[in-house]
Write an enzyme that holds these catalytic residues in place. Structure first.
Site, PDB file in Angstrom:
ATOM      1  N   HIS A  66       0.843  -1.196   0.000  1.00 19.72           N
ATOM      2  CA  HIS A  66       0.000   0.000   0.000  1.00 19.72           C
ATOM      3  C   HIS A  66       0.875   1.242   0.000  1.00 19.72           C
ATOM      4  O   HIS A  66       1.933   1.271   0.634  1.00 19.72           O
ATOM      5  CB  HIS A  66      -0.920  -0.015   1.216  1.00 19.72           C
ATOM      6  CG  HIS A  66      -1.957   1.061   1.196  1.00 19.72           C
ATOM      7  ND1 HIS A  66      -2.794   1.261   0.123  1.00 19.72           N
ATOM      8  CD2 HIS A  66      -2.283   2.014   2.111  1.00 19.72           C
ATOM      9  CE1 HIS A  66      -3.597   2.263   0.378  1.00 19.72           C
ATOM     10  NE2 HIS A  66      -3.305   2.742   1.571  1.00 19.72           N
ATOM     11  N   HIS A  78      -3.768   8.952   0.913  1.00 23.54           N
ATOM     12  CA  HIS A  78      -3.633   7.681   0.204  1.00 23.54           C
ATOM     13  C   HIS A  78      -4.971   7.273  -0.391  1.00 23.54           C
ATOM     14  O   HIS A  78      -6.040   7.577   0.156  1.00 23.54           O
ATOM     15  CB  HIS A  78      -3.099   6.575   1.126  1.00 23.54           C
ATOM     16  CG  HIS A  78      -3.916   6.343   2.347  1.00 23.54           C
ATOM     17  ND1 HIS A  78      -4.373   5.093   2.731  1.00 23.54           N
ATOM     18  CD2 HIS A  78      -4.389   7.190   3.304  1.00 23.54           C
ATOM     19  CE1 HIS A  78      -5.058   5.185   3.845  1.00 23.54           C
ATOM     20  NE2 HIS A  78      -5.092   6.445   4.213  1.00 23.54           N
ATOM     21  N   CYS A 167      -3.774   2.451  -5.654  1.00 22.45           N
ATOM     22  CA  CYS A 167      -3.025   3.371  -4.795  1.00 22.45           C
ATOM     23  C   CYS A 167      -1.634   3.685  -5.344  1.00 22.45           C
ATOM     24  O   CYS A 167      -1.115   4.787  -5.141  1.00 22.45           O
ATOM     25  CB  CYS A 167      -2.914   2.797  -3.380  1.00 22.45           C
ATOM     26  SG  CYS A 167      -2.050   1.197  -3.291  1.00 22.45           S
TER      27      CYS A 167
END
Length: 237
Positions: A66, A78, A167
């Protein structure tokens, strides 16, 4: 005697109340110390002095990595999938830390948003890598302030795709100006090796022949896929 007994009972009741109050105060102090100790532990785990505005942060989560952009003051922007906004408009619930279950369900529902969380919530207990992509991407990073402004401009709901805009696409666009994902590239490369291979072409041909033998007939409806699909896979292998 009645007067004395009454005074004694009142004194005992008052003493019990004071003891209960002291006990409650001790429990509250203990909870406050536990909360403070937890916050101190988090601060020691994530030294905010190591991060500056525009840094690209990455952490391992479940089956993938991530990514986020550090905005300063313990804030990380994010893009994260989340299933909760699909069923609730309560901002207090939506603002809570996104767990792995919420994240995975959001991926399946293709629902995501660019949000701001603390470093602790973003990391989810994992170790943070800072600007690791600088050694991978051939393009130099943009100025930290410009990176932060790009990240902030995209806050809110966004279209999500596991392969085409996740992401990593988001942070790569913010920091390098390129919406690319190395994770997606590696995944597609692995899939291509499996399905676009000579073995897969042979297997599809044998499957087609087996289906025709099972049906006991050769018709254009069965013969065309049996020939065309293995041929296309063979040419792509």
């Amino acid at each position: 005697m009645f007067f004395i007994a009454t005074n004694v009972e009142d004194h005992v009741d008052q003493r019990d109340l004071e003891e209960e109050k002291k006990q409650r105060d001790l429990e509250e102090d203990k909870k406050q110390r536990e909360v403070q100790d937890e916050e101190d532990c988090r601060r020691r785990m994530y030294d905010l002095s190591l991060y500056k505005r525009g840094d690209l942060l990455e952490v391992p989560r479940t089956l993938f990595t991530h990514f986020g952009i550090y905005l300063g003051n313990n804030r990380v922007a994010h893009l994260i999938p989340d299933i909760v906004p699909l069923f609730s408009s309560n901002q207090d619930i939506i603002a809570e830390m996104v767990t792995n279950d919420r994240l995975i369900m959001g991926v399946l529902a293709k629902r995501a948003s660019v949000r701001v969380d603390t470093v602790e919530d973003f990391a989810y207990g994992s170790k943070i890598l800072v600007n690791h992509m600088d050694h991978v991407c051939s393009h130099p990073p943009l100025d930290g302030e410009e990176v932060g402004q790009r990240a902030e401009k995209m806050l809110g709901s966004v279209a999500y795709s596991l392969l085409w805009f996740n992401c990593e696409h988001y942070v790569m666009y913010c920091r390098y100006g390129l919406a690319i994902s190395f994770q997606t590239y590696q995944f597609c490369k692995s899939v291509r090796k499996v399905f676009c291979s000579r073995k897969c072409a042979l297997l599809s041909a044998l499957t087609g022949v087996g289906i025709m033998c099972y049906l006991g007939s050769v018709t254009p409806l069965t013969a065309l896929p049996t020939i065309l699909i293995p041929f296309l896979i063979w040419m792509a292998s």
